[in-house]
Design an enzyme around this catalytic site. Structure first.
Site, mmCIF file in Angstrom:
data_model
loop_
_atom_site.group_PDB
_atom_site.id
_atom_site.type_symbol
_atom_site.label_atom_id
_atom_site.label_comp_id
_atom_site.label_asym_id
_atom_site.label_seq_id
_atom_site.Cartn_x
_atom_site.Cartn_y
_atom_site.Cartn_z
ATOM 1 N N ASP A 69 -3.126 45.274 -7.986
ATOM 2 C CA ASP A 69 -2.335 46.082 -8.915
ATOM 3 C C ASP A 69 -0.836 45.949 -8.640
ATOM 4 O O ASP A 69 -0.033 45.939 -9.572
ATOM 5 C CB ASP A 69 -2.755 47.558 -8.837
ATOM 6 C CG ASP A 69 -3.931 47.839 -9.757
ATOM 7 O OD1 ASP A 69 -3.876 47.417 -10.925
ATOM 8 O OD2 ASP A 69 -4.914 48.448 -9.310
ATOM 9 N N ARG B 111 -15.249 50.435 -3.009
ATOM 10 C CA ARG B 111 -14.899 50.870 -4.364
ATOM 11 C C ARG B 111 -16.064 51.711 -4.874
ATOM 12 O O ARG B 111 -17.080 51.176 -5.312
ATOM 13 C CB ARG B 111 -14.683 49.670 -5.282
ATOM 14 C CG ARG B 111 -13.451 48.837 -4.953
ATOM 15 C CD ARG B 111 -13.398 47.631 -5.878
ATOM 16 N NE ARG B 111 -12.120 46.969 -5.924
ATOM 17 C CZ ARG B 111 -11.853 45.788 -5.336
ATOM 18 N NH1 ARG B 111 -12.786 45.174 -4.641
ATOM 19 N NH2 ARG B 111 -10.663 45.241 -5.467
ATOM 20 N N GLY C 201 -2.724 47.657 -2.214
ATOM 21 C CA GLY C 201 -3.580 47.123 -3.264
ATOM 22 C C GLY C 201 -2.756 46.082 -4.004
ATOM 23 O O GLY C 201 -2.137 46.359 -5.021
ATOM 24 N N THR C 202 -2.771 44.872 -3.448
ATOM 25 C CA THR C 202 -1.857 43.866 -3.983
ATOM 26 C C THR C 202 -2.316 43.283 -5.315
ATOM 27 O O THR C 202 -1.562 42.567 -5.959
ATOM 28 C CB THR C 202 -1.641 42.740 -2.952
ATOM 29 O OG1 THR C 202 -2.914 42.422 -2.369
ATOM 30 C CG2 THR C 202 -0.668 43.171 -1.870
ATOM 31 N N HIS D 297 -16.024 5.729 -1.534
ATOM 32 C CA HIS D 297 -15.125 6.720 -2.130
ATOM 33 C C HIS D 297 -15.808 8.069 -2.243
ATOM 34 O O HIS D 297 -15.282 9.101 -1.847
ATOM 35 C CB HIS D 297 -14.678 6.224 -3.515
ATOM 36 C CG HIS D 297 -13.841 7.208 -4.247
ATOM 37 N ND1 HIS D 297 -14.371 8.110 -5.154
ATOM 38 C CD2 HIS D 297 -12.532 7.492 -4.170
ATOM 39 C CE1 HIS D 297 -13.412 8.870 -5.608
ATOM 40 N NE2 HIS D 297 -12.277 8.521 -5.049
ATOM 41 N N ARG E 62 -12.732 54.651 -1.146
ATOM 42 C CA ARG E 62 -11.728 54.953 -2.162
ATOM 43 C C ARG E 62 -12.326 55.850 -3.237
ATOM 44 O O ARG E 62 -13.438 55.607 -3.708
ATOM 45 C CB ARG E 62 -11.207 53.665 -2.793
ATOM 46 C CG ARG E 62 -10.131 53.933 -3.821
ATOM 47 C CD ARG E 62 -9.597 52.656 -4.404
ATOM 48 N NE ARG E 62 -10.547 52.053 -5.332
ATOM 49 C CZ ARG E 62 -10.324 50.892 -5.932
ATOM 50 N NH1 ARG E 62 -9.217 50.208 -5.679
ATOM 51 N NH2 ARG E 62 -11.203 50.400 -6.771
ATOM 52 N N CYS F 63 -5.828 45.466 0.955
ATOM 53 C CA CYS F 63 -7.203 45.308 0.476
ATOM 54 C C CYS F 63 -7.265 44.574 -0.853
ATOM 55 O O CYS F 63 -8.320 44.458 -1.449
ATOM 56 C CB CYS F 63 -7.917 46.652 0.401
ATOM 57 S SG CYS F 63 -7.150 47.793 -0.749
ATOM 58 N N ARG G 71 0.833 -1.216 0.000
ATOM 59 C CA ARG G 71 0.000 0.000 0.000
ATOM 60 C C ARG G 71 0.856 1.250 0.000
ATOM 61 O O ARG G 71 1.950 1.260 0.558
ATOM 62 C CB ARG G 71 -0.862 0.074 1.257
ATOM 63 C CG ARG G 71 -1.843 -1.038 1.430
ATOM 64 C CD ARG G 71 -2.498 -0.872 2.805
ATOM 65 N NE ARG G 71 -3.007 -2.122 3.290
ATOM 66 C CZ ARG G 71 -4.290 -2.440 3.318
ATOM 67 N NH1 ARG G 71 -5.189 -1.598 2.911
ATOM 68 N NH2 ARG G 71 -4.675 -3.606 3.772
ATOM 69 N N MET H 148 -3.839 6.818 -4.523
ATOM 70 C CA MET H 148 -2.764 5.970 -5.052
ATOM 71 C C MET H 148 -3.183 4.512 -4.957
ATOM 72 O O MET H 148 -4.293 4.208 -4.571
ATOM 73 C CB MET H 148 -1.480 6.269 -4.292
ATOM 74 C CG MET H 148 -0.913 7.616 -4.670
ATOM 75 S SD MET H 148 0.553 7.990 -3.758
ATOM 76 C CE MET H 148 -0.080 8.291 -2.142
HETATM 77 C C1 PEP Z 1 -5.829 46.348 -5.712
HETATM 78 O O1 PEP Z 1 -5.301 46.787 -6.707
HETATM 79 O O2 PEP Z 1 -5.340 45.453 -4.994
HETATM 80 C C2 PEP Z 1 -7.145 46.857 -5.308
HETATM 81 C C3 PEP Z 1 -7.705 46.458 -4.177
HETATM 82 O O3 PEP Z 1 -7.804 47.656 -6.167
HETATM 83 P P1 PEP Z 1 -8.598 47.169 -7.469
HETATM 84 O O4 PEP Z 1 -8.670 45.664 -7.390
HETATM 85 O O5 PEP Z 1 -9.912 47.818 -7.388
HETATM 86 O O6 PEP Z 1 -7.729 47.666 -8.550
HETATM 87 MG MG MG Z 2 -6.028 48.637 -7.577
#
Ligand code: PEP
Ligand code: MG
Length: 908
Positions: free
Chosen positions: A803, A596, A800-801, A490, A652, A865, A99, A110
């Site tokens: 962008d 937004r 704003g991760t 399963h 924003r 965000c 096994r 597996m």
């Molecule tokens: C970002 O850019 O992470 C963001 C939160 O703004 P938007 O997604 O509206 O560009």
């Molecule tokens: Mg953005």
């Protein structure tokens, strides 16, 4: 240098390994060793390490066999001594199981081979020794079947076809006029073995191997190969298990559950894996081997009397019929049951977690084959953790860490509305295998579920039983319905692991794959018909049943409170409307981290005013249109501030390129022209003039507010007036105005000047003031590296991760799907950086910006965000980066709260 040890033995309450050696021995191997050490009866055997798996992929079969042969031969001698039998001997044969067992459990993904070591001579010896020819030949036919499937790759010809071996079994049963496998005589089984081998030769061109050692090497290498089979790869992808880990192989002396009426085999859970209730439960089959229980071919029976009665009630079976036809293990083999019950309690107390166990009873003697932490639904995960905390079995920290944040997702989805359920038409009832409410169109094949999902359709995958090949289709369907199989089939186990709604063992359903229909009594349902499943009760309904929102209450709420006590990060929500804000609040959001405002522009009639503003010739025209928008925006903000009742709200300013708002089709442009009393051409030319080659890098963000300050003026006025109006009602308001897409501190300075001027103007008009903060998004790499300059102007940063990832990688957010899947497949990217934060690149910019910002303003509030704010590993990063809060979509708020607690606890 010490010699690398590749094989670890266990047996007779001794073991070379132990429970802590999961990395090397895999979960199963480590726990088999540990069970020996704590005195549980386990058939002896040995584990070939996960490191050998990696060697197999570089050296191939021959190379790896050469490497492990001496150790395996020595380990096999040890097993032979304990069992007093000999591998390959025809008078006193030792048979083994082979096994897989990876570090993280991957149930059913597996391969496994049982009864290895049989050939035409050995089977006769076994028959004589056991004085049971039927058992010996049944074991042999099972071995040929499994080995043929797994090692020699015998597969069904098409999806509508059955397994080739099952077809042979059906043919022989038909010829002999019998219904059940158990009705086949020894001679029938001999005939099966003969036909199986002929089929193997015909399909593969190879003879079935007769040398037990050759069989063993084939099986060991096939298990290593199964690490790279399609379903295992997919399972790893879904569960973030690295490919480098590899699987161990466990070779163990066989014990037989198919030796007659005093033998049995089963699987059990120490608590209910669907609901988390503290009830020992499981299923068994008399005179059967392990694969029979999980394959769903024979419907297994419940282990406890209590479970058996509950099952009978669900199925509408009377107590007398249940007791005679479907008795529990507790009734059939009371001594073995008592021992099993003691062992399950011992194992749960020892491992301090709910266990999923496998056992076999051979002629009345109980053997434990496996124990592992049981897979469970999100609801069960929460209940078990909180119950074990209340029982004093684990502490609060362990309870919080026991619940995987992502699993909470299952508890946040809608449930059936009870009023709608009362009116719904019931099709049938099966077992409540995995809770949830699912509505979709019937499909019968996993690849159709995939195809339909790609077309945006919601499906319910309906199968007689599922197999590991169906995994992808199962993930893409809304729910799973099977006609056969129990709570440990399963379908049930995998669905629970995925948090997918599943009803199993609905025995009334007659499923016809060829015609793609389900018949129940006189009614027939076709592919494409809508049905609904209640995974918590097992009831199947016609059509679509209405749902209602889930709630955070009971144990879930208690867990969340505990999590908040441990967490350092606060959790806010991205919400644009009072409705979203209410949901977020219900889920425990401590504020709004991103509103937004542009989303408000699309509501109702406002888009007309927005377009008028964009298409205006001059400032005066723009101001006229903006004046129409002002009261509407003010009303939106009032709703939001009132709902959030003093919790911070980050609003924003307008961000997207204006081209996103204008009409794109001729009819819409003509309507707009009529509305604005200009010609179609005027509108058309304006729309064309607004088009950009790279809109994401174009006229957007604070570039809009800096070129058309009147937009910022109107939005600021709406925000401040709304805040004052709410404050006048006696409700606290905590407002933060956020400027998007800043790249240089001068952009922010200019916008802040406009905001402050308007705020002062409004305060004077109302003769009243409120506190407000002005901050910025950090979403352009230049802003991150010049954060010290920006912090001089900003009251807060919000990363704003989305962008920031786009611009750091240079991957367009809108076009990434073209190459991302290929990058992931080739391993150029390990994961999608838009979902999980890229710690080494984007994360580095975040850390630098926090550091530089706080070097100027030590108390600078920093949050995130982007979409990453609700993803558990990214939340962990945010904790380490020293952010104050994460902000995510309302439905991910509880997940982020728990992830924040995990991050803090892991750091302790
Ligand atoms: C970002 O850019 O992470 C963001 C939160 O703004 P938007 O997604 O509206 O560009
Ligand atoms: Mg953005």
């Amino acid at each position: 240098m010490p010699k690398t040890k590749r094989v670890y033995t266990f047996g007779n309450k001794q073991a070379e390994g132990n429970g802590k050696m999961r990395e090397l021995l895999g979960g199963k191997g480590a726990n088999l060793a540990e069970m020996n050490l704590i005195g549980i009866p386990v058939p002896p055997g040995f584990t070939i390490t996960t490191e050998v798996c990696a060697e197999y992929y570089t050296l191939g079969k021959e190379g790896v066999v050469k490497l492990i042969k001496p150790e395996v031969e020595a380990a096999m001698k040890g097993v032979e001594q304990i069992m007093n039998m000999k591998f390959g001997d025809s008078a006193n044969p030792l048979l083994v199981s082979v096994r897989s067992g990876a570090r993280a459990s991957m149930p059913g993904m597996m391969d496994t081979i049982l009864n290895l070591g049989l050939n035409d001579e050995v089977v006769e010896g076994l028959a004589k020794k056991m004085n049971n020819p039927r058992f010996a030949w049944d074991s042999y036919r099972r071995f040929v079947q499994m080995y043929g499937d797994v090692v020699m790759d015998m597969k069904p010809q098409s999806k509508e076809d059955e397994d080739p071996f099952e077809e042979i079994i059906d043919a022989v049963k038909k010829e002999k006029g019998v219904k059940l496998d158990t009705d086949l005589t020894t001679d029938d089984l001999k005939e099966l073995v003969k036909r199986f081998k002929a089929a193997v030769k015909k399909v593969t061109g190879k003879d079935f191997p007769t040398d037990p050692w050759e069989q063993l090497w084939g099986a060991v290498c096939a298990v290593f190969s199964s690490w790279m089979n399609e379903r295992a790869i997919l399972y790893r992808k879904l569960n973030n298990i690295p490919a480098e880990w590899g699987t161990a192989v466990n070779v163990q002396s066989m014990v037989f559950g198919n030796m007659g009426e005093t033998s049995a085999t089963g699987v059990a859970f120490t608590r209910d894996a669907a609901t988390g209730e503290d009830i020992f439960n499981g299923e068994y089959l008399v005179n059967a081997q392990g694969e029979d229980v999980v394959a769903g071919i024979r419907t297994p029976q419940e282990i406890t009397i209590e479970g058996s009665r509950r099952w009978a009630e669900l199925q509408g079976i009377s107590e007398s019929e249940r007791a005679t036809k479907y008795p529990s293990l507790e009734e059939v083999m009371p001594a073995a049951f008592t021992e099993l019950n003691e062992i399950q309690q011992h194992l749960e107390e020892y491992f301090k977690d709910m266990q999923d166990i496998e056992f076999t009873i051979q002629s009345g003697k109980l053997w434990m084959l496996q124990t592992r932490s049981g897979k469970r639904t999100g609801a069960a995960m929460v209940k078990i953790a909180m119950d074990m905390l209340a029982e004093g079995m684990i502490d609060a920290k362990t309870a919080v860490l026991r619940v995987e944040p992502a699993k909470l997702d299952e508890l946040l989805h809608p449930v059936f509305d009870s009023a709608a359920l009362k009116k719904a038409i019931i099709i049938s009832k099966g077992l409540p295998a995995s809770p949830g409410a699912a509505t979709g169109q019937i499909v019968f094949f996993a690849d159709d579920a995939e195809k339909w999902a790609a077309e945006g359709k919601k499906t319910i995958l309906v199968r007689i039983e599922t197999s590991p090949e169906d995994l992808k289709g199962m993930t893409l369907s809304e729910g799973i319905l099977t006609a056969r199989g129990g709570m440990t089939s399963h379908a049930a186990v995998v669905a629970r692991g995925m948090g997918k709604c599943c009803v199993s063992g609905a025995g009334d359903l007659v499923i016809d794959y060829k015609n793609r229909t389900i018949t129940v009594g006189t009614k027939t349902y076709k592919e494409g018909d809508w049905i609904s499943l209640n995974g918590s009760t097992g009831v199947i309904y016609e059509g679509k049943v209405a749902t209602k929102d889930a709630e955070v209450s009971g144990d879930f709420a208690k867990l969340m409170e505990l999590a908040d006590e441990f967490a350092h990060l606060k959790v806010r929500a991205n919400a644009d409307t009072p409705r979203d804000a209410k949901t977020a609040f219900r889920f425990g959001a401590q504020g709004i981290g991103l509103c937004r405002t542009e989303h408000m522009f699309f509501e109702g009639d406002r888009i007309k005013a927005v377009r008028e503003m964009i298409l205006a010739d001059d400032e005066e025209g723009r101001r006229k249109a903006l004046a129409k928008l002002l009261p509407m925006q003010r009303g939106d903000f009032e709703g939001l501030f009132e709902t959030m009742n003093g919790h911070p709200v980050t609003v924003r300013l307008l961000d997207p390129p204006l081209h996103e708002f204008v009409p794109h089709f001729e009819k819409e442009m003509r309507d707009m022209a009529a509305e604005m009393k200009v010609s179609y051409e005027v509108i058309k030319n304006k729309v064309d003039a607004l088009a950009e080659s790279n809109p994401m890098l174009g006229h957007r963000g604070c570039r809009l507010g800096n070129t058309y300050p009147e937009i910022t003026e109107m939005q600021t006025r709406a925000i401040i007036e709304a805040a004052l109006n709410i404050k006048k009602k006696g409700i606290d308001v905590h407002v933060e105005i956020m400027v998007p897409l800043v790249g240089t501190h001068r952009e922010l300075r200019a916008q802040k000047a406009v905001i402050d001027a308007v705020a002062q103007e409004v305060f004077a008009e109302h003769n009243m003031i409120i506190d407000y903060a002005v901050g910025t998004m950090i979403e352009i790499p230049r802003a991150a590296v010049t954060a010290n300059q920006i912090a001089e102007v900003a009251d807060f940063f919000s990363f704003g991760t989305n962008d920031l990832t786009q611009m750091t990688f240079g991957y367009s957010r809108d076009d990434v799907a073209k190459f991302l899947p290929i990058y992931l497949e080739k391993g150029i990217l390990k994961y999608d950086p838009f979902q999980i934060i890229d710690v080494n690149g984007v994360g580095q910019l975040v850390r630098e910006a926090v550091f530089k910002g706080r070097s100027v303003k030590p108390q600078l509030k920093c949050g995130i965000c982007g979409e990453h704010g609700g993803e558990p590993t990214s939340v962990e990063f945010c904790h380490y980066a020293g952010l104050n809060y994460v902000s995510c979509s309302p439905y991910r708020v509880p997940i982020a709260r728990l992830a924040a607690a995990h991050a803090a606890l892991k750091q302790q």
